[in-house]
Design an enzyme around this catalytic site. Sequence first.
Site, PDB file in Angstrom:
ATOM      1  N   ASP A  64     -14.355  -4.401   1.703  1.00  0.00           N
ATOM      2  CA  ASP A  64     -13.415  -5.259   1.536  1.00  0.00           C
ATOM      3  C   ASP A  64     -13.367  -6.404   2.071  1.00  0.00           C
ATOM      4  OD1 ASP A  64     -10.710  -6.465   1.503  1.00  0.00           O
ATOM      5  OD2 ASP A  64      -9.550  -4.494   2.037  1.00  0.00           O
ATOM      6  N   SER A 142     -13.618 -22.299  -9.154  1.00  0.00           N
ATOM      7  CA  SER A 142     -12.882 -22.339 -10.481  1.00  0.00           C
ATOM      8  C   SER A 142     -12.664 -23.577 -11.018  1.00  0.00           C
ATOM      9  CB  SER A 142     -11.634 -21.534 -10.328  1.00  0.00           C
ATOM     10  OG  SER A 142     -10.654 -21.620 -11.346  1.00  0.00           O
ATOM     11  N   TYR A 155      -3.105 -19.521  -6.528  1.00  0.00           N
ATOM     12  CA  TYR A 155      -4.678 -19.473  -6.792  1.00  0.00           C
ATOM     13  C   TYR A 155      -5.285 -20.722  -6.833  1.00  0.00           C
ATOM     14  CZ  TYR A 155      -8.876 -18.245  -9.786  1.00  0.00           C
ATOM     15  OH  TYR A 155      -9.828 -18.064 -10.277  1.00  0.00           O
ATOM     16  N   SER A 158      -6.043 -21.832  -3.236  1.00  0.00           N
ATOM     17  CA  SER A 158      -7.396 -21.046  -2.633  1.00  0.00           C
ATOM     18  C   SER A 158      -8.722 -21.826  -3.256  1.00  0.00           C
ATOM     19  CB  SER A 158      -7.362 -19.625  -2.987  1.00  0.00           C
ATOM     20  OG  SER A 158      -7.393 -19.317  -4.402  1.00  0.00           O
ATOM     21  N   LYS A 159      -8.430 -22.037  -4.301  1.00  0.00           N
ATOM     22  CA  LYS A 159      -9.848 -22.290  -5.052  1.00  0.00           C
ATOM     23  C   LYS A 159     -10.243 -23.976  -4.592  1.00  0.00           C
ATOM     24  CE  LYS A 159     -11.046 -18.697  -6.953  1.00  0.00           C
ATOM     25  NZ  LYS A 159     -12.308 -18.094  -6.664  1.00  0.00           N
TER      26      LYS A 159
HETATM   27  N1  LIG Z   1     -12.691 -14.775 -15.324  1.00  0.00           N
HETATM   28  C1  LIG Z   1     -12.192 -15.967 -15.070  1.00  0.00           C
HETATM   29  O1  LIG Z   1     -11.796 -16.529 -16.100  1.00  0.00           O
HETATM   30  C2  LIG Z   1     -12.519 -16.743 -13.815  1.00  0.00           C
HETATM   31  C3  LIG Z   1     -12.267 -18.156 -13.954  1.00  0.00           C
HETATM   32  C4  LIG Z   1     -12.701 -19.027 -12.955  1.00  0.00           C
HETATM   33  C5  LIG Z   1     -12.893 -18.405 -11.498  1.00  0.00           C
HETATM   34  N2  LIG Z   1     -13.183 -16.898 -11.337  1.00  0.00           N
HETATM   35  C6  LIG Z   1     -13.378 -16.171 -10.239  1.00  0.00           C
HETATM   36  O2  LIG Z   1     -14.681 -15.515 -10.509  1.00  0.00           O
HETATM   37  C7  LIG Z   1     -14.541 -14.285  -9.406  1.00  0.00           C
HETATM   38  C8  LIG Z   1     -14.822 -12.966 -10.219  1.00  0.00           C
HETATM   39  O3  LIG Z   1     -13.537 -12.693 -10.952  1.00  0.00           O
HETATM   40  P1  LIG Z   1     -13.641 -12.047 -12.386  1.00  0.00           P
HETATM   41  O4  LIG Z   1     -13.093 -12.981 -13.502  1.00  0.00           O
HETATM   42  O5  LIG Z   1     -15.023 -11.393 -12.516  1.00  0.00           O
HETATM   43  O6  LIG Z   1     -12.641 -10.934 -12.147  1.00  0.00           O
HETATM   44  P2  LIG Z   1     -12.744  -9.385 -12.008  1.00  0.00           P
HETATM   45  O7  LIG Z   1     -13.286  -8.740 -13.082  1.00  0.00           O
HETATM   46  O8  LIG Z   1     -11.120  -8.977 -11.738  1.00  0.00           O
HETATM   47  O9  LIG Z   1     -13.437  -9.025 -10.687  1.00  0.00           O
HETATM   48  C9  LIG Z   1     -13.142  -9.252  -9.416  1.00  0.00           C
HETATM   49  C10 LIG Z   1     -14.182  -8.774  -8.656  1.00  0.00           C
HETATM   50  O10 LIG Z   1     -13.382  -8.957  -7.163  1.00  0.00           O
HETATM   51  C11 LIG Z   1     -13.558  -7.875  -6.472  1.00  0.00           C
HETATM   52  N3  LIG Z   1     -12.463  -8.090  -5.219  1.00  0.00           N
HETATM   53  C12 LIG Z   1     -11.218  -8.054  -5.459  1.00  0.00           C
HETATM   54  N4  LIG Z   1     -10.560  -8.178  -4.092  1.00  0.00           N
HETATM   55  C13 LIG Z   1     -11.457  -7.711  -3.368  1.00  0.00           C
HETATM   56  C14 LIG Z   1     -11.621  -7.555  -1.966  1.00  0.00           C
HETATM   57  N5  LIG Z   1     -10.421  -7.713  -1.258  1.00  0.00           N
HETATM   58  N6  LIG Z   1     -12.632  -7.138  -1.389  1.00  0.00           N
HETATM   59  C15 LIG Z   1     -13.929  -6.898  -2.138  1.00  0.00           C
HETATM   60  N7  LIG Z   1     -13.959  -7.131  -3.451  1.00  0.00           N
HETATM   61  C16 LIG Z   1     -12.710  -7.761  -4.078  1.00  0.00           C
HETATM   62  C17 LIG Z   1     -13.058  -6.695  -7.555  1.00  0.00           C
HETATM   63  O11 LIG Z   1     -13.555  -5.497  -7.026  1.00  0.00           O
HETATM   64  P3  LIG Z   1     -12.622  -4.285  -6.434  1.00  0.00           P
HETATM   65  O12 LIG Z   1     -11.426  -4.353  -6.935  1.00  0.00           O
HETATM   66  O13 LIG Z   1     -13.381  -3.007  -6.600  1.00  0.00           O
HETATM   67  O14 LIG Z   1     -12.778  -4.567  -4.810  1.00  0.00           O
HETATM   68  C18 LIG Z   1     -13.899  -6.954  -8.500  1.00  0.00           C
HETATM   69  O15 LIG Z   1     -15.220  -6.561  -8.538  1.00  0.00           O
HETATM   70  C19 LIG Z   1     -13.159 -14.769  -8.798  1.00  0.00           C
HETATM   71  O16 LIG Z   1     -13.345 -15.034  -7.604  1.00  0.00           O
HETATM   72  C20 LIG Z   1     -12.330 -15.220  -9.775  1.00  0.00           C
HETATM   73  O17 LIG Z   1     -11.302 -16.074  -9.010  1.00  0.00           O
HETATM   74  C21 LIG Z   1     -12.842 -16.116 -12.784  1.00  0.00           C
END
Ligand SMILES: NC(=O)c1ccc[n+]([C@@H]2O[C@H](COP(=O)([O-])OP(=O)(O)OC[C@H]3O[C@@H](n4cnc5c(N)ncnc54)[C@H](OP(=O)(O)O)[C@@H]3O)[C@@H](O)[C@H]2O)c1
Length: 266
Positions: A64, A142, A155, A158-159
């Site tokens: 975590d 992001s 959000y 934070s970003k």
């Molecule tokens: N997808 C988009 O459109 C997008 C756009 C801009 C930025 N992002 C950024 O990309 C990153 C990855 O997100 P994603 O889009 O791939 O979403 P996702 O599929 O929900 O993946 C998020 C990952 O973060 C992990 N996580 C969340 N809280 C955590 C914690 N407290 N400790 C450890 N791991 C944690 C989750 O794993 P567990 O739940 O197993 O812990 C999961 O593996 C994020 O920082 C997000 O803000 C995404």
Amino acid sequence: MVNDNKVVLITGASSGIGAALARYYTSKGFNTVIAARRSERLQKISAECASINFSVRAVTVKCDVTKQEDLDNVVNVARNNFGRLDTVIANAGFGVVGKFENLNLDDYKRQFEVNVWGVQNTVWASLDELKKTKGKLAIMGSGSSHFSLPGVSAYSMSKYSVRALAEALYFELMRYGISVTLICPGLVESEIRKVDNYGVYNPEAKEESELVSPMKTDKAARQIYSAIEKRKREVIITFHCKLLMFVNKYLPSVMSLLMKSYAKKL
Ligand SMILES: NC(=O)c1ccc[n+]([C@@H]2O[C@H](COP(=O)([O-])OP(=O)(O)OC[C@H]3O[C@@H](n4cnc5c(N)ncnc54)[C@H](OP(=O)(O)O)[C@@H]3O)[C@@H](O)[C@H]2O)c1
């Protein structure tokens, strides 16, 4: 069996962009240390990695990112298994959504605990190892690191914060030969839109329909890998994100009109 291939640590590797990065780095011959809270998901990604490249290893660690001791453990696992750490991707994150008037301070703190302090914990834990390899650090920002949309102030705050961190670290860590890459994606396919304001994934959650179609996760992973390997200072992922950033910077009145109509729909 230990090999002397390069090693990447990825937080938030149990789904979405992090999982795709684990697969892509594996295909490029990296040993991977993949961390997240859901161990069973990590096992699945590890098995996928094993089927992609049998000459490297994917080690899973339950973690975590809000807990410094968990990240210290992840780095220990990397050190004990592989004896080195070349690349660290602080990717774990989620989105607290909702209008400011409907959120409270705990919602904002929870958002910062993962998206900001979780990134800092990752950097603190891995810095000594990165110094040894003159390694590469990547921080997941992001498009919301550059423009703040109504309804996602927590959000976006934070970003914006991790963008500030990445900018400072870029110059601070130069003396050690460590590069810092800020990654700013627009919409990418992942589970993020099914995760609630408490950071819990709900497969039944209904996703809001988006104006643009999200980029495939594997495509995003390829572009992110390339930017980190080239030690770029920042990479913007997706055409629509680049376009919005352009409009925000050079056509602010057009951006205002877009935001006004978006806010009305909330
Ligand atoms: N997808 C988009 O459109 C997008 C756009 C801009 C930025 N992002 C950024 O990309 C990153 C990855 O997100 P994603 O889009 O791939 O979403 P996702 O599929 O929900 O993946 C998020 C990952 O973060 C992990 N996580 C969340 N809280 C955590 C914690 N407290 N400790 C450890 N791991 C944690 C989750 O794993 P567990 O739940 O197993 O812990 C999961 O593996 C994020 O920082 C997000 O803000 C995404």
